[in-house]
Design an enzyme around this catalytic site. Structure first.
Site, PDB file in Angstrom:
ATOM      1  N   ASP A  77       0.847  -1.197   0.000  1.00 42.42           N
ATOM      2  CA  ASP A  77       0.000   0.000   0.000  1.00 42.42           C
ATOM      3  C   ASP A  77       0.877   1.239   0.000  1.00 42.42           C
ATOM      4  OD1 ASP A  77      -2.254  -1.507   0.117  1.00 42.42           O
ATOM      5  OD2 ASP A  77      -2.586  -1.248   2.274  1.00 42.42           O
ATOM      6  N   LEU A  94      -3.062   4.970  10.915  1.00 43.86           N
ATOM      7  CA  LEU A  94      -3.715   6.113  10.258  1.00 43.86           C
ATOM      8  C   LEU A  94      -4.562   5.621   9.094  1.00 43.86           C
ATOM      9  CD1 LEU A  94      -3.764   9.127  10.911  1.00 43.86           C
ATOM     10  CD2 LEU A  94      -2.239   9.474   8.982  1.00 43.86           C
ATOM     11  N   ASP A  95      -5.763   5.201   9.435  1.00 42.31           N
ATOM     12  CA  ASP A  95      -6.680   4.718   8.405  1.00 42.31           C
ATOM     13  C   ASP A  95      -7.203   5.895   7.577  1.00 42.31           C
ATOM     14  OD1 ASP A  95      -8.514   2.565   7.321  1.00 42.31           O
ATOM     15  OD2 ASP A  95      -9.925   4.116   7.920  1.00 42.31           O
ATOM     16  N   ASP A 105      -4.242  -0.073  13.231  1.00 45.21           N
ATOM     17  CA  ASP A 105      -4.064   0.605  11.950  1.00 45.21           C
ATOM     18  C   ASP A 105      -3.807   2.054  12.355  1.00 45.21           C
ATOM     19  OD1 ASP A 105      -4.130   1.863   9.567  1.00 45.21           O
ATOM     20  OD2 ASP A 105      -6.079   1.105   8.924  1.00 45.21           O
ATOM     21  N   ASP A 156       1.736   8.129   8.074  1.00 44.08           N
ATOM     22  CA  ASP A 156       1.529   6.717   8.447  1.00 44.08           C
ATOM     23  C   ASP A 156       2.679   6.266   9.327  1.00 44.08           C
ATOM     24  OD1 ASP A 156      -0.861   6.007   6.938  1.00 44.08           O
ATOM     25  OD2 ASP A 156       0.360   6.056   5.133  1.00 44.08           O
ATOM     26  N   GLU A 214      -8.613  -3.885  10.751  1.00 38.26           N
ATOM     27  CA  GLU A 214      -9.688  -3.048  10.215  1.00 38.26           C
ATOM     28  C   GLU A 214     -11.040  -3.756  10.376  1.00 38.26           C
ATOM     29  OE1 GLU A 214      -7.769  -0.158   6.870  1.00 38.26           O
ATOM     30  OE2 GLU A 214      -7.980  -2.242   6.232  1.00 38.26           O
ATOM     31  N   GLU A 249      -0.446  -2.133  10.763  1.00 37.15           N
ATOM     32  CA  GLU A 249      -0.484  -2.142   9.300  1.00 37.15           C
ATOM     33  C   GLU A 249       0.896  -1.814   8.726  1.00 37.15           C
ATOM     34  OE1 GLU A 249      -2.993   0.750   7.259  1.00 37.15           O
ATOM     35  OE2 GLU A 249      -2.995  -0.537   5.500  1.00 37.15           O
ATOM     36  N   GLU A 250       1.668  -1.035   9.459  1.00 32.37           N
ATOM     37  CA  GLU A 250       2.958  -0.577   8.929  1.00 32.37           C
ATOM     38  C   GLU A 250       4.102  -1.556   9.193  1.00 32.37           C
ATOM     39  OE1 GLU A 250       2.510   1.794   6.940  1.00 32.37           O
ATOM     40  OE2 GLU A 250       0.491   2.216   7.682  1.00 32.37           O
TER      41      GLU A 250
HETATM   42  P1  FDP Z   1      -6.711   4.247   2.973  1.00 29.60           P
HETATM   43  O1  FDP Z   1      -6.139   3.325   1.926  1.00 29.60           O
HETATM   44  O2  FDP Z   1      -6.678   5.697   2.563  1.00 29.60           O
HETATM   45  O3  FDP Z   1      -6.080   4.025   4.339  1.00 29.60           O
HETATM   46  O4  FDP Z   1      -8.111   1.184   4.878  1.00 29.60           O
HETATM   47  C1  FDP Z   1      -8.075   1.458   3.603  1.00 29.60           C
HETATM   48  C2  FDP Z   1      -8.903   2.642   3.159  1.00 29.60           C
HETATM   49  O5  FDP Z   1      -8.276   3.888   3.161  1.00 29.60           O
HETATM   50  C3  FDP Z   1     -10.246   2.827   3.918  1.00 29.60           C
HETATM   51  O6  FDP Z   1     -10.190   3.741   4.976  1.00 29.60           O
HETATM   52  C4  FDP Z   1     -11.188   3.280   2.823  1.00 29.60           C
HETATM   53  O7  FDP Z   1     -12.533   2.911   3.098  1.00 29.60           O
HETATM   54  C5  FDP Z   1     -10.664   2.536   1.616  1.00 29.60           C
HETATM   55  O8  FDP Z   1      -9.279   2.325   1.841  1.00 29.60           O
HETATM   56  C6  FDP Z   1     -10.850   3.329   0.349  1.00 29.60           C
HETATM   57  O9  FDP Z   1     -10.515   2.522  -0.713  1.00 29.60           O
HETATM   58  P2  FDP Z   1     -10.745   2.944  -2.256  1.00 29.60           P
HETATM   59  O10 FDP Z   1      -9.748   4.007  -2.558  1.00 29.60           O
HETATM   60  O11 FDP Z   1     -10.511   1.676  -3.010  1.00 29.60           O
HETATM   61  O12 FDP Z   1     -12.142   3.434  -2.371  1.00 29.60           O
END
Ligand code: FDP
Length: 345
Positions: free
Chosen positions: A62, A111-112, A109, A68, A272, A90-91
């Site tokens: 990612d 920084l979601d 996680d 993050d 998550e 996550e990191e």
């Molecule tokens: P992010 O990668 O920015 O951390 O956890 C992953 C996440 O965000 C969720 O918070 C969010 O619902 C999803 O990804 C968004 O994914 P898309 O860009 O595929 O919509």
């Protein structure tokens, strides 16, 4: 209002219920203390030396931002001050085994939703607290039902801490002047009659027929089988979507889809989907993959993904019904439309 009970007083009461609760309280307190620092950092944006610029990729591929990395450091620093058998983030590539005699494990996680940071949108920290198994290397292979506590912090106009210790869901807001979280909503329940849905609709052509059928029902509104109009929201930040669902009801879907690497959706099970599912169920909602309860899943590896469909109970139930619909199931296994069929390499 709830008499302005502080998180500290709340945790003090809870910790008196037993020795394990004492350990869990210490972990929640560590995350909350870290969150105060993270709230300050995220609110400073470009005034801070870490402002959310992409710096590379994490161990799972990612995109990783400087925030993050920094929030991960902050959380792990506070968590290092308390007895924890294993910690995962996550990191991190692998879980870290710390104190094998400790009674709890923590997954975070840090920084979601961090892809939203450059546009000043709500992001958050998610955490899950599990009992330490005899073999700490198995810490993050437990079912979601094993969780002792879970929560998330949202860094938005307000900094909010959403928490469950398995006795309902309570929400605290950071009182910046006092430097502590205060209880603002007790026993949150997800509204049953809500008509909002959230999904990244740009992936429509990749969805399973059941997901497409559900969203088509929502979009058809009063002219379709649902017989009522829906509204759509997609923030792209799981914590913000979950807070909205806890506040207004509705349903959120990050389903499996046919894109390479998305056979189990996008969200990570351990830090998550599990904690969010625990919170949603504790607030009277449901969390499903479309076929099974998310909390029944156990991860084979730390960064394993899982489809997450959560929110108002009857809407999640409708999506599960569609996943069992014989006509829709048959269309998935028909060669032309099968996941690995002619059109799905
Ligand atoms: P992010 O990668 O920015 O951390 O956890 C992953 C996440 O965000 C969720 O918070 C969010 O619902 C999803 O990804 C968004 O994914 P898309 O860009 O595929 O919509």
């Amino acid at each position: 209002m709830t008499g302005q009970l502080t998180l500290e007083a709340y945790l003090q009461r809870y910790s008196e219920t037993g020795p394990l609760a004492l350990m869990v309280s210490a972990a929640i307190d560590a995350v909350a203390t870290a969150a105060v620092e993270i709230a300050d950092l995220t609110s400073r944006g470009h005034l801070s030396e870490v402002s959310g610029v992409a710096t590379g990729h994490n161990s799972d591929g990612d995109l990783q931002h400087d925030l993050d990395v920094r929030t991960d450091e902050i959380l792990r620093r506070y968590l290092s001050r308390i007895p924890i058998a294993a910690v995962a983030s996550e990191e991190m590539r692998e879980a870290e085994i710390r104190d094998p005699s400790a009674k709890i494990c923590v997954a975070i996680d840090p920084l979601d939703g961090s892809s939203n940071i450059d546009i000043n949108m709500t992001v958050g920290t998610i955490f899950s607290i599990l009992p330490a198994p005899d073999d700490p290397t198995l810490a993050f292979h437990q079912r979601g039902t094993a969780q002792l506590a879970a929560g998330f912090v949202t860094y938005g106009p307000q900094t909010s801490l959403v928490l469950t210790v398995g006795e309902g869901v309570d929400i605290f807001t950071l009182d910046r002047a006092a430097g502590c979280f205060k209880l603002v909503r007790r026993g949150v329940r997800i509204a049953e009659g809500a008509d909002e849905f959230a999904i990244n609709a740009s992936n429509r052509r990749h969805w399973d027929p059941a997901v497409r059928a559900f969203i088509d029902e929502c979009v058809a509104g009063v002219d379709g089988p649902a017989n009522r109009d829906f509204n759509m929201r997609w923030i792209g930040s799981l914590v913000a979507e979950t807070l909205r669902i806890l506040t207004r009801g509705g349903v959120f879907l990050y389903p499996s889809d046919a894109r390479p690497g998305y056979g189990d959706g996008r969200l990570r099970l351990v830090y998550e989907a599990h904690p969010i599912a625990f919170i949603v169920e504790q607030a009277g909602g449901s969390a499903s993959t479309g076929r099974e309860r998310v909390l029944e899943l156990a991860a084979q590896n730390l960064h394993q993904r899982a489809p997450l469909i959560m929110g108002t109970r009857h809407q999640v139930q409708r999506i599960e019904e569609l996943h069992c619909d014989p006509l829709l199931v048959a269309s998935v296994s028909a060669p032309l439309f099968a996941r690995r069929g002619f059109f799905r390499l």
